[in-house]
Design a protein around this motif. Structure first.
Motif, short mmCIF file in Angstrom:
data_model
loop_
_atom_site.label_atom_id
_atom_site.label_comp_id
_atom_site.label_asym_id
_atom_site.label_seq_id
_atom_site.Cartn_x
_atom_site.Cartn_y
_atom_site.Cartn_z
N GLY A 372 71.31 12.61 82.95
CA GLY A 372 71.93 13.91 83.12
C GLY A 372 71.80 14.47 84.52
N GLN A 373 72.15 15.77 84.66
CA GLN A 373 72.13 16.43 85.96
C GLN A 373 70.72 16.47 86.53
N ASN A 374 70.59 15.97 87.73
CA ASN A 374 69.30 15.89 88.42
C ASN A 374 68.27 15.10 87.62
N CYS A 375 68.78 14.27 86.67
CA CYS A 375 67.89 13.44 85.84
C CYS A 375 66.85 14.30 85.13
N SER A 376 67.26 15.46 84.68
CA SER A 376 66.32 16.42 84.09
C SER A 376 66.20 16.31 82.57
N LEU A 377 67.06 15.49 81.94
CA LEU A 377 67.03 15.36 80.48
C LEU A 377 66.32 14.07 80.08
N VAL A 378 65.63 14.16 78.93
CA VAL A 378 64.84 13.02 78.45
C VAL A 378 65.63 12.28 77.38
N CYS A 379 65.67 10.97 77.49
CA CYS A 379 66.38 10.16 76.50
C CYS A 379 65.67 10.21 75.15
N SER A 380 66.42 9.96 74.07
CA SER A 380 65.84 9.91 72.72
C SER A 380 64.81 8.79 72.65
N HIS A 388 72.09 6.48 81.97
CA HIS A 388 71.50 7.48 82.85
C HIS A 388 72.43 8.65 83.13
N THR A 389 73.71 8.51 82.80
CA THR A 389 74.65 9.60 83.09
C THR A 389 74.73 10.60 81.95
N ASP A 390 74.98 10.11 80.70
CA ASP A 390 75.18 11.03 79.59
C ASP A 390 74.17 10.87 78.46
N GLY A 391 73.20 9.97 78.63
CA GLY A 391 72.16 9.82 77.64
C GLY A 391 72.56 9.01 76.42
N THR A 392 73.79 8.48 76.39
CA THR A 392 74.17 7.64 75.24
C THR A 392 73.29 6.40 75.20
N CYS A 393 73.00 5.96 73.92
CA CYS A 393 71.96 4.94 73.75
C CYS A 393 72.48 3.66 73.14
N THR A 400 71.14 4.95 64.76
CA THR A 400 72.50 4.92 65.28
C THR A 400 72.86 6.31 65.79
N GLY A 401 74.08 6.47 66.29
CA GLY A 401 74.51 7.74 66.87
C GLY A 401 74.44 7.68 68.37
N SER A 402 75.11 8.65 69.04
CA SER A 402 75.16 8.63 70.50
C SER A 402 73.79 8.78 71.13
N ASN A 403 72.89 9.50 70.44
CA ASN A 403 71.54 9.62 70.96
C ASN A 403 70.49 9.03 70.02
N CYS A 404 70.99 8.14 69.13
CA CYS A 404 70.09 7.40 68.23
C CYS A 404 69.22 8.32 67.38
N TYR A 412 71.28 -1.80 58.83
CA TYR A 412 69.97 -1.92 59.47
C TYR A 412 70.14 -2.56 60.85
N GLY A 413 69.00 -2.61 61.56
CA GLY A 413 68.97 -3.27 62.86
C GLY A 413 69.37 -2.34 63.99
N GLU A 414 69.43 -2.90 65.24
CA GLU A 414 69.80 -2.13 66.43
C GLU A 414 71.21 -1.59 66.27
N ASN A 415 71.30 -0.25 66.49
CA ASN A 415 72.59 0.44 66.36
C ASN A 415 73.17 0.30 64.95
N CYS A 416 72.29 -0.06 63.92
CA CYS A 416 72.74 -0.20 62.52
C CYS A 416 73.93 -1.16 62.43
N GLN A 417 73.86 -2.19 63.26
CA GLN A 417 75.02 -3.07 63.38
C GLN A 417 75.15 -4.03 62.20
N TYR A 418 74.11 -4.19 61.36
CA TYR A 418 74.18 -5.13 60.23
C TYR A 418 74.24 -4.36 58.91
N ARG A 419 75.16 -4.77 58.08
CA ARG A 419 75.23 -4.16 56.76
C ARG A 419 74.15 -4.75 55.87
N CYS A 420 73.58 -3.88 54.99
CA CYS A 420 72.62 -4.40 53.99
C CYS A 420 73.35 -5.42 53.12
#
Length: 526
Positions: A372-380, A388-393, A400-404, A412-420
């Motif tokens: 974010g601006q001036n790198c002042s925001l903390v990632c999830s 590093h620009t918008d915090g999307t993960c 899952t989700g833009s900020n996990c 399940y899994g990273e980014n919930c990419q696998y179906r149960c």
């Protein structure tokens, strides 16, 4: 005194035809003795120009034993005139003529325009012979002031006959002859001097110029200065910096058409001051030359290069957008806020950086875990990698989700990419590793219920692929056997509750229905 008068008249005859320029003019002298009682003007300087030979000027005594060693007398003609001769009548005493000659001896006559005595204004210098008391000497020159001067200096050896002590200076008449009008010559003073004679004066007899006006030379001053020379007697050299290499004015030395580029002043002899250039130095340098050096005084070019941020030969142009620095050879980061171009000098972003970048040039990305601006925001904390620009993960397993921030559901899994697995009970699995939380559906086993069982125990060691009919027969026999055994046990052991029967579940299945597959699965569990 009779002889003195005769001598004086003779001097007048020698200058016949010229005007008496000194009569009744203002005269001064170095010293004047105290006046006699009842005769205050007896020794004054004006007595020498009153044209009365019976009155004479006198100064204090000079000599080896006297306080004064020098003496002078001067007449102001009232203007600069062309002079032909000077007549001096020194006072004589009967029987003392030689003494008076010894007092008179050694004198000098000076003619000048400013009253100063120097070698250039010397008109006459008395020699070793004793002078006549009535003396007329040619003095062909021009001037305003005529000065009589004498001296007796202790360190000087004078010729025989010179009186060394009690030297009185007594001039009865001083007559200066010449032309009263300026710019004329000849015995009748009616001929015009050459046009370019200096101060319009020429030789009073010959008409030749004693000196030329600026820009001219020759005996009659009719020849122009040539070859880049000018001024009095053509002795001054032109600067050589006239525009188009023209020759300077032969009189003034000035460049009539102006100065060449890089030069200034009336004579074009002065270089342009630092910071200016061009014809007559009217242009200003850009001020952007490297190390603050002045630009070329002729062209205005920056010969040593430009300061960072500027380009072209005059250093007047900014770097093209997107470039900065010395020679404009550095690229802007492209990360300035609102896509503005960076500063052309240092590459800085004046309004700050785009989100995700820091530093004066906005070239540094946020460190890991910030955005974010001036790198002042903390990632999830659930991010595996965070933009590093918008915090999307890119999310860690189970999120899952833009900020996990959303847990996996049915996946399940990273980014919930696998179906149960579709064979998980309720299709629900652990969102981190995919293990079925409530077990597998019928016919499947394994942590993720991805392994299918062989068809109902028909497969045994050495009889894979037995016929379906054989399996049905065996299964039927087993069911009959279990039912009979159940009846026998129930009748012989009434104390055992219904629920303790290993087959109770068969009877208590929802809806009372029992299938072959369910019995088989229950047996496997036991």
């Amino acid at each position: 005194m009779y002889h003195g008068c005769l001598f004086f008249l003779t001097g007048v005859v020698l200058a016949f035809g010229y005007v008496d320029l000194s009569k009744d003019k203002v005269a001064t002298q170095s010293t004047t003795p105290p006046p006699a009682v009842g005769d205050p003007s007896r020794f004054v300087a004006g007595n020498a120009v009153d044209r009365d030979i019976t009155t004479c000027m006198r100064t204090n005594v000079i000599g080896l034993n006297a306080q004064d060693k020098t003496v002078w007398w001067k007449v102001d003609l009232g203007g600069v005139y062309n002079i032909y001769s000077v007549n001096l009548l020194f006072k004589n005493y009967d029987g003392y003529e030689r003494r008076q000659q010894g007092r008179f001896a050694g004198f000098s006559i000076y003619v000048s325009s400013n009253g100063m005595r120097n070698n250039s204004s010397l008109c006459y210098k008395d020699g070793p012979e004793l002078p006549a008391l009535n003396l007329t000497t040619p003095c062909i020159t021009s001037g305003r002031y005529v000065t009589f001067y004498n001296e007796r200096l202790p360190e000087v050896t004078y010729p025989n006959g010179y009186v060394m002590s009690l030297v009185y200076t007594e001039l009865c008449e001083v007559t200066v002859h010449g032309c009263q009008a300026s710019g004329v010559y000849g015995e009748d003073c009616k001929k015009q001097c050459p046009t370019n004679c200096r101060d319009s004066f020429c030789h009073i007899q010959k008409g030749s110029c004693s000196g030329c006006a600026s820009g001219w030379k020759g005996t009659t001053c009719d020849i122009k200065c040539i070859g880049g020379w000018y001024g009095l007697d053509c002795k001054q050299q032109c600067s050589g910096h006239c525009i188009n290499k023209t020759v300077c004015n032969h009189v003034t030395g000035q460049c009539d058409e102006g100065c060449a580029a890089g030069w200034r002043g009336a004579l074009c002899s002065q270089v342009c001051q630092d910071g200016t250039y061009g014809f007559n130095c009217v242009h200003n340098c850009s001020g952007n030359c490297l190390n603050d050096y002045p630009c070329n005084r002729q062209t205005g070019h920056s010969e040593g290069g430009c300061k960072p941020g500027f380009t072209n030969k005059y250093c007047t142009k900014h770097c093209s957008p997107g470039y900065y620095g010395y020679r404009c050879d550095k690229f802007c980061s492209g990360n300035c806020k609102n896509n503005l171009v960076c500063d052309h000098i240092e590459g800085t972003c004046r309004d700050g950086c785009q989100d995700g970048y820091i530093g004066k040039n906005c070239k540094t990305t946020c460190k890991e875990g910030y955005y974010g601006q001036n790198c002042s925001l903390v990632c999830s904390p659930n991010c595996k990698t965070c933009n590093h620009t918008d915090g999307t993960c890119s999310c860690q397993a189970g999120w899952t989700g833009s900020n996990c921030s959303i847990g996996c559901v049915g996946s399940y899994g990273e980014n919930c990419q696998y179906r149960c697995s579709t064979h998980c009970v309720n299709q629900t699995c652990n969102r981190f590793h995919g293990i079925c939380q409530f077990g597998c559906e019928s016919g499947y086993h394994g942590q993720k219920c991805e392994q299918e069982y062989p068809s109902t125990n028909c497969l045994s060691s050495g009889f894979i692929g037995a016929s379906v009919s054989a399996c049905v027969f065996i299964a039927t026999g087993v069911v009959i056997f279990i039912i009979r055994r159940k009846k026998i046990c129930f009748s012989s052991k009434p104390s055992i509750s219904y629920k303790e029967s290993p087959y109770a579940e068969i009877e208590n299945q929802q809806g009372g229905a029992s299938t072959y597959q369910e019995l088989t699965r229950e047996k496997q569990r036991l």
